[in-house]
Design a protein around this motif. Sequence first.
Motif, PDB file in Angstrom:
ATOM      1  N   VAL A  31       7.276   6.514   4.108  1.00  0.00           N
ATOM      2  CA  VAL A  31       5.953   7.484   5.088  1.00  0.00           C
ATOM      3  C   VAL A  31       6.403   6.984   6.166  1.00  0.00           C
ATOM      4  O   VAL A  31       6.392   5.845   6.432  1.00  0.00           O
ATOM      5  CB  VAL A  31       4.341   6.905   4.541  1.00  0.00           C
ATOM      6  CG1 VAL A  31       3.269   7.516   5.229  1.00  0.00           C
ATOM      7  CG2 VAL A  31       4.151   7.354   2.580  1.00  0.00           C
ATOM      8  N   ILE A  32       5.909   8.985   7.607  1.00  0.00           N
ATOM      9  CA  ILE A  32       5.880   7.747   8.533  1.00  0.00           C
ATOM     10  C   ILE A  32       4.610   8.264   8.779  1.00  0.00           C
ATOM     11  O   ILE A  32       4.252   8.987   8.967  1.00  0.00           O
ATOM     12  CB  ILE A  32       7.328   8.443   9.343  1.00  0.00           C
ATOM     13  CG1 ILE A  32       8.304   8.179   8.918  1.00  0.00           C
ATOM     14  CG2 ILE A  32       6.620   8.908  11.109  1.00  0.00           C
ATOM     15  CD1 ILE A  32       9.718   8.611   9.866  1.00  0.00           C
ATOM     16  N   GLN A  67     -11.358   9.898   2.567  1.00  0.00           N
ATOM     17  CA  GLN A  67     -12.015   8.782   3.870  1.00  0.00           C
ATOM     18  C   GLN A  67     -10.959   7.575   3.982  1.00  0.00           C
ATOM     19  O   GLN A  67      -9.935   7.455   3.137  1.00  0.00           O
ATOM     20  CB  GLN A  67     -12.976   8.283   3.777  1.00  0.00           C
ATOM     21  CG  GLN A  67     -14.032   9.400   3.315  1.00  0.00           C
ATOM     22  CD  GLN A  67     -15.529   8.016   2.686  1.00  0.00           C
ATOM     23  OE1 GLN A  67     -15.007   7.102   2.238  1.00  0.00           O
ATOM     24  NE2 GLN A  67     -16.526   8.735   3.162  1.00  0.00           N
ATOM     25  N   GLY A  68     -10.827   7.512   5.484  1.00  0.00           N
ATOM     26  CA  GLY A  68      -9.879   6.551   5.794  1.00  0.00           C
ATOM     27  C   GLY A  68      -8.628   6.490   5.637  1.00  0.00           C
ATOM     28  O   GLY A  68      -7.309   7.884   5.355  1.00  0.00           O
ATOM     29  N   LEU A  69      -7.759   5.406   4.815  1.00  0.00           N
ATOM     30  CA  LEU A  69      -6.644   4.961   4.660  1.00  0.00           C
ATOM     31  C   LEU A  69      -6.188   5.619   2.701  1.00  0.00           C
ATOM     32  O   LEU A  69      -5.328   5.867   2.328  1.00  0.00           O
ATOM     33  CB  LEU A  69      -5.748   4.371   4.763  1.00  0.00           C
ATOM     34  CG  LEU A  69      -5.294   3.954   6.535  1.00  0.00           C
ATOM     35  CD1 LEU A  69      -5.045   2.604   6.143  1.00  0.00           C
ATOM     36  CD2 LEU A  69      -4.221   4.663   6.393  1.00  0.00           C
ATOM     37  N   PHE A 127       7.517   3.319   7.475  1.00  0.00           N
ATOM     38  CA  PHE A 127       9.090   3.089   8.056  1.00  0.00           C
ATOM     39  C   PHE A 127       8.132   3.228   9.771  1.00  0.00           C
ATOM     40  O   PHE A 127       9.232   2.121  10.180  1.00  0.00           O
ATOM     41  CB  PHE A 127       9.915   4.606   7.471  1.00  0.00           C
ATOM     42  CG  PHE A 127      11.069   4.902   8.761  1.00  0.00           C
ATOM     43  CD1 PHE A 127      12.632   3.071   8.348  1.00  0.00           C
ATOM     44  CD2 PHE A 127      10.842   5.117  10.003  1.00  0.00           C
ATOM     45  CE1 PHE A 127      13.438   3.404   9.018  1.00  0.00           C
ATOM     46  CE2 PHE A 127      12.168   4.756  10.309  1.00  0.00           C
ATOM     47  CZ  PHE A 127      13.319   4.282   9.592  1.00  0.00           C
ATOM     48  N   ASP A 128       7.498   3.727  10.574  1.00  0.00           N
ATOM     49  CA  ASP A 128       6.811   4.008  11.778  1.00  0.00           C
ATOM     50  C   ASP A 128       5.813   4.579  11.690  1.00  0.00           C
ATOM     51  O   ASP A 128       5.148   5.237  10.662  1.00  0.00           O
ATOM     52  CB  ASP A 128       7.907   4.621  12.439  1.00  0.00           C
ATOM     53  CG  ASP A 128       8.124   4.563  13.306  1.00  0.00           C
ATOM     54  OD1 ASP A 128       7.121   3.323  13.879  1.00  0.00           O
ATOM     55  OD2 ASP A 128       8.967   4.923  14.733  1.00  0.00           O
ATOM     56  N   TYR A 129       4.857   3.816  12.480  1.00  0.00           N
ATOM     57  CA  TYR A 129       3.821   4.856  12.971  1.00  0.00           C
ATOM     58  C   TYR A 129       4.033   5.444  14.259  1.00  0.00           C
ATOM     59  O   TYR A 129       3.943   4.620  15.412  1.00  0.00           O
ATOM     60  CB  TYR A 129       3.136   3.663  12.941  1.00  0.00           C
ATOM     61  CG  TYR A 129       1.231   3.423  13.177  1.00  0.00           C
ATOM     62  CD1 TYR A 129       0.807   3.642  11.762  1.00  0.00           C
ATOM     63  CD2 TYR A 129       0.528   4.025  14.385  1.00  0.00           C
ATOM     64  CE1 TYR A 129      -0.373   3.596  12.463  1.00  0.00           C
ATOM     65  CE2 TYR A 129      -0.808   4.065  14.251  1.00  0.00           C
ATOM     66  CZ  TYR A 129      -1.348   4.410  13.187  1.00  0.00           C
ATOM     67  OH  TYR A 129      -2.840   4.893  13.001  1.00  0.00           O
ATOM     68  N   GLU A 182      -3.183  -2.416   8.223  1.00  0.00           N
ATOM     69  CA  GLU A 182      -3.072  -2.009   6.965  1.00  0.00           C
ATOM     70  C   GLU A 182      -1.558  -1.136   6.361  1.00  0.00           C
ATOM     71  O   GLU A 182      -1.238  -1.769   4.851  1.00  0.00           O
ATOM     72  CB  GLU A 182      -4.405  -1.031   6.748  1.00  0.00           C
ATOM     73  CG  GLU A 182      -4.054  -0.951   5.121  1.00  0.00           C
ATOM     74  CD  GLU A 182      -6.087  -0.235   4.516  1.00  0.00           C
ATOM     75  OE1 GLU A 182      -6.410   0.068   3.039  1.00  0.00           O
ATOM     76  OE2 GLU A 182      -6.759  -0.681   5.807  1.00  0.00           O
ATOM     77  N   THR A 183      -1.537   0.097   6.980  1.00  0.00           N
ATOM     78  CA  THR A 183      -0.295   0.767   6.598  1.00  0.00           C
ATOM     79  C   THR A 183       1.469   0.171   7.091  1.00  0.00           C
ATOM     80  O   THR A 183       1.930   0.286   5.922  1.00  0.00           O
ATOM     81  CB  THR A 183      -0.222   2.380   7.904  1.00  0.00           C
ATOM     82  OG1 THR A 183       0.136   1.649   9.427  1.00  0.00           O
ATOM     83  CG2 THR A 183      -1.451   2.679   7.600  1.00  0.00           C
TER      84      THR A 183
END
Length: 235
Positions: free
Chosen positions: A83-84, A66-68, A104-106, A97-98
């Motif tokens: 994590v990307i 679920q979710g994050l 590193f990037d979204y 949140e991330t």
Amino acid sequence: MLESIQVLIVEDDFRIADINRQFINRVEGFIVAYVAKTGEEALTYLRGAENLPQLILLDVYIPDVQGLELFWTLRTEFTEVDVIMMTAAKEVETIAETLRGGIFDYIVKPVDFDRFERTFVGYRKQKHLLTTKTELMQEEIDLLTGLQITAPPLQDNDEMLPKGIDQLTLEKIKMILHESDESGITALDAGSKVGVSRSTARRYLEYLVSIKEADAQLKYGDIGRPERKYIPWTK
């Protein structure tokens, strides 16, 4: 030179996972270590891996979590793995949140290769800096933290730069130069990587030579005139 960066893809849609794999294989210096379709599969792989991947390409929407939840499990158990995020989720709360979790990037789906490549090239440069140096200058830290994505505010030393040399382009040339290590780089190659002409790159490289941040050497090939290469100053 750095070894290939191992990437774990976590994506439940096999079509998107395959596109991501193809994109990664097109970027120099990266290789796909594994593709996981669920959170459980991703964690099983990581917990049993003899050598952890350096990078995870992660979707928010994974069917068995679920979710994050998976994101925070990864950040807690595998702090040394970057994590990307690559997802269709655009909610500000999710993005915030991330970011707090140290991504590193979204990247928002769908993504074209140029946008994808910029992220991975930027990550490779970051890894190079962090694994080849024991200390970083402030301008290098600023590049890592993204504070020079846009033109930096005028500093006192900007006023002292010679005509035709701007601080932002200079920092890009310096980063490319340090990536070359002892192998050196030509003005043509530097210009291609930074996105400026050969003559412009040469001007910046010669400026670095003049302030003793670079050294120029002549490399002789089998035929033709010698090639001028630039290496970081080591004397």
